[in-house]
Design a protein around this motif. Structure first.
Motif, PDB file in Angstrom:
ATOM      1  N   GLN A 110       0.843  -1.186   0.000  1.00  0.00           N
ATOM      2  CA  GLN A 110       0.000   0.000   0.000  1.00  0.00           C
ATOM      3  C   GLN A 110       0.886   1.246   0.000  1.00  0.00           C
ATOM      4  N   VAL A 111       0.678   2.118  -0.955  1.00  0.00           N
ATOM      5  CA  VAL A 111       1.452   3.348  -1.039  1.00  0.00           C
ATOM      6  C   VAL A 111       0.733   4.431  -0.232  1.00  0.00           C
ATOM      7  N   ARG A 112       1.466   5.089   0.619  1.00  0.00           N
ATOM      8  CA  ARG A 112       0.892   6.194   1.408  1.00  0.00           C
ATOM      9  C   ARG A 112       1.357   7.516   0.826  1.00  0.00           C
ATOM     10  N   LEU A 113       0.403   8.393   0.627  1.00  0.00           N
ATOM     11  CA  LEU A 113       0.677   9.716   0.062  1.00  0.00           C
ATOM     12  C   LEU A 113       0.217  10.773   1.055  1.00  0.00           C
ATOM     13  N   VAL A 114       1.060  11.766   1.275  1.00  0.00           N
ATOM     14  CA  VAL A 114       0.726  12.821   2.224  1.00  0.00           C
ATOM     15  C   VAL A 114       0.948  14.174   1.565  1.00  0.00           C
ATOM     16  N   GLU A 115      -0.121  14.960   1.524  1.00  0.00           N
ATOM     17  CA  GLU A 115      -0.046  16.299   0.941  1.00  0.00           C
ATOM     18  C   GLU A 115       0.186  17.337   2.030  1.00  0.00           C
ATOM     19  N   SER A 116       0.827  18.431   1.646  1.00  0.00           N
ATOM     20  CA  SER A 116       1.014  19.548   2.565  1.00  0.00           C
ATOM     21  C   SER A 116       1.115  20.840   1.773  1.00  0.00           C
ATOM     22  N   GLY A 117       0.870  21.958   2.451  1.00  0.00           N
ATOM     23  CA  GLY A 117       1.073  23.254   1.840  1.00  0.00           C
ATOM     24  C   GLY A 117      -0.183  24.025   1.509  1.00  0.00           C
ATOM     25  N   GLY A 118      -1.349  23.449   1.758  1.00  0.00           N
ATOM     26  CA  GLY A 118      -2.578  24.165   1.473  1.00  0.00           C
ATOM     27  C   GLY A 118      -2.828  25.275   2.484  1.00  0.00           C
ATOM     28  N   GLY A 119      -3.897  26.048   2.243  1.00  0.00           N
ATOM     29  CA  GLY A 119      -4.228  27.104   3.177  1.00  0.00           C
ATOM     30  C   GLY A 119      -5.150  28.129   2.560  1.00  0.00           C
ATOM     31  N   LEU A 120      -5.312  29.233   3.280  1.00  0.00           N
ATOM     32  CA  LEU A 120      -6.147  30.340   2.840  1.00  0.00           C
ATOM     33  C   LEU A 120      -5.238  31.469   2.354  1.00  0.00           C
ATOM     34  N   VAL A 121      -5.453  31.881   1.111  1.00  0.00           N
ATOM     35  CA  VAL A 121      -4.651  32.951   0.532  1.00  0.00           C
ATOM     36  C   VAL A 121      -5.565  33.938  -0.185  1.00  0.00           C
ATOM     37  N   GLN A 122      -4.996  35.071  -0.556  1.00  0.00           N
ATOM     38  CA  GLN A 122      -5.757  36.071  -1.293  1.00  0.00           C
ATOM     39  C   GLN A 122      -5.523  35.917  -2.794  1.00  0.00           C
ATOM     40  N   THR A 123      -6.417  36.470  -3.556  1.00  0.00           N
ATOM     41  CA  THR A 123      -6.268  36.462  -5.012  1.00  0.00           C
ATOM     42  C   THR A 123      -4.907  37.031  -5.409  1.00  0.00           C
ATOM     43  N   GLY A 124      -4.259  36.331  -6.329  1.00  0.00           N
ATOM     44  CA  GLY A 124      -2.954  36.765  -6.808  1.00  0.00           C
ATOM     45  C   GLY A 124      -1.775  36.142  -6.081  1.00  0.00           C
ATOM     46  N   ALA A 125      -2.047  35.455  -4.991  1.00  0.00           N
ATOM     47  CA  ALA A 125      -0.971  34.849  -4.204  1.00  0.00           C
ATOM     48  C   ALA A 125      -0.455  33.575  -4.877  1.00  0.00           C
ATOM     49  N   SER A 126       0.627  33.075  -4.318  1.00  0.00           N
ATOM     50  CA  SER A 126       1.213  31.814  -4.779  1.00  0.00           C
ATOM     51  C   SER A 126       1.197  30.807  -3.633  1.00  0.00           C
ATOM     52  N   LEU A 127       1.119  29.541  -4.006  1.00  0.00           N
ATOM     53  CA  LEU A 127       1.225  28.456  -3.043  1.00  0.00           C
ATOM     54  C   LEU A 127       2.047  27.343  -3.658  1.00  0.00           C
ATOM     55  N   ARG A 128       2.739  26.626  -2.799  1.00  0.00           N
ATOM     56  CA  ARG A 128       3.523  25.471  -3.224  1.00  0.00           C
ATOM     57  C   ARG A 128       3.042  24.268  -2.426  1.00  0.00           C
ATOM     58  N   LEU A 129       2.457  23.317  -3.128  1.00  0.00           N
ATOM     59  CA  LEU A 129       1.973  22.090  -2.493  1.00  0.00           C
ATOM     60  C   LEU A 129       2.999  20.983  -2.685  1.00  0.00           C
ATOM     61  N   SER A 130       3.189  20.216  -1.634  1.00  0.00           N
ATOM     62  CA  SER A 130       4.116  19.091  -1.697  1.00  0.00           C
ATOM     63  C   SER A 130       3.386  17.792  -1.402  1.00  0.00           C
ATOM     64  N   CYS A 131       3.828  16.761  -2.040  1.00  0.00           N
ATOM     65  CA  CYS A 131       3.296  15.424  -1.781  1.00  0.00           C
ATOM     66  C   CYS A 131       4.469  14.478  -1.597  1.00  0.00           C
ATOM     67  N   THR A 132       4.461  13.759  -0.502  1.00  0.00           N
ATOM     68  CA  THR A 132       5.484  12.748  -0.273  1.00  0.00           C
ATOM     69  C   THR A 132       4.846  11.369  -0.358  1.00  0.00           C
ATOM     70  N   ALA A 133       5.586  10.416  -0.913  1.00  0.00           N
ATOM     71  CA  ALA A 133       5.084   9.057  -1.088  1.00  0.00           C
ATOM     72  C   ALA A 133       5.971   8.075  -0.329  1.00  0.00           C
ATOM     73  N   SER A 134       5.332   7.040   0.217  1.00  0.00           N
ATOM     74  CA  SER A 134       6.084   6.040   0.978  1.00  0.00           C
ATOM     75  C   SER A 134       6.980   5.190   0.088  1.00  0.00           C
ATOM     76  N   GLU A 135       6.656   5.128  -1.210  1.00  0.00           N
ATOM     77  CA  GLU A 135       7.500   4.448  -2.176  1.00  0.00           C
ATOM     78  C   GLU A 135       7.256   5.058  -3.551  1.00  0.00           C
ATOM     79  N   ARG A 136       8.191   4.806  -4.433  1.00  0.00           N
ATOM     80  CA  ARG A 136       8.088   5.395  -5.766  1.00  0.00           C
ATOM     81  C   ARG A 136       7.067   4.614  -6.602  1.00  0.00           C
ATOM     82  N   THR A 137       6.190   5.341  -7.275  1.00  0.00           N
ATOM     83  CA  THR A 137       5.225   4.752  -8.197  1.00  0.00           C
ATOM     84  C   THR A 137       5.609   5.111  -9.624  1.00  0.00           C
ATOM     85  N   HIS A 138       4.976   4.465 -10.588  1.00  0.00           N
ATOM     86  CA  HIS A 138       5.315   4.765 -11.987  1.00  0.00           C
ATOM     87  C   HIS A 138       4.994   6.223 -12.314  1.00  0.00           C
TER      88      HIS A 138
END
Length: 121
Positions: free
Chosen positions: A1-29
């Motif tokens: 079973q591959v576990r995926l965890v997202e991070s980096g979300g939130g509340l921002v204003q129009t025009g802002a930037s966000l960087r979302l990250s996802c880490t995986a317990s193992e590499r998938t294709h």
């Protein structure tokens, strides 16, 4: 079973930037970012593959969003710029062990819990 965890979300204003990250317990294709806005279907935002080194962003967002591989974490990063209220959604990371390049969410076997992105006007 591959576990995926997202991070980096939130509340921002129009025009802002966000960087979302996802880490995986193992590499998938393939590993990808999708989002689901209220009342809408899941939408692909970017896909990367490890063997063929594909990096894909759909034309609908390519002027503002980009994806990249996170080698250290077997993951994927989603850089979002010039965010708009219509980008408000839950953002999901998904992994696919089977081969081939796919952008449809049904092709992805493993999903993270999602991270909320809210863009205020």
């Amino acid at each position: 079973q591959v576990r995926l965890v997202e991070s980096g979300g939130g509340l921002v204003q129009t025009g802002a930037s966000l960087r979302l990250s996802c880490t995986a317990s193992e590499r998938t294709h393939s590993i990808a970012w999708f989002r689901r806005a209220p009342g809408l279907d899941r939408e692909v935002l970017g896909v990367v593959t490890w063997e063929s080194l594909i990096r894909y962003t759909p034309k609908t967002v390519e002027d503002r969003f980009s994806v990249s591989r996170d080698e250290a974490n077997n993951g994927i990063i989603l850089q979002m710029n010039n965010l708009k209220p219509e980008d408000t959604a839950i953002y999901y990371c998904a992994g696919r062990k089977a081969g081939g390049f796919r952008v449809d969410p049904e092709a992805y076997e493993y999903w993270g819990q999602g991270t909320q992105v809210t863009v205020s006007s």
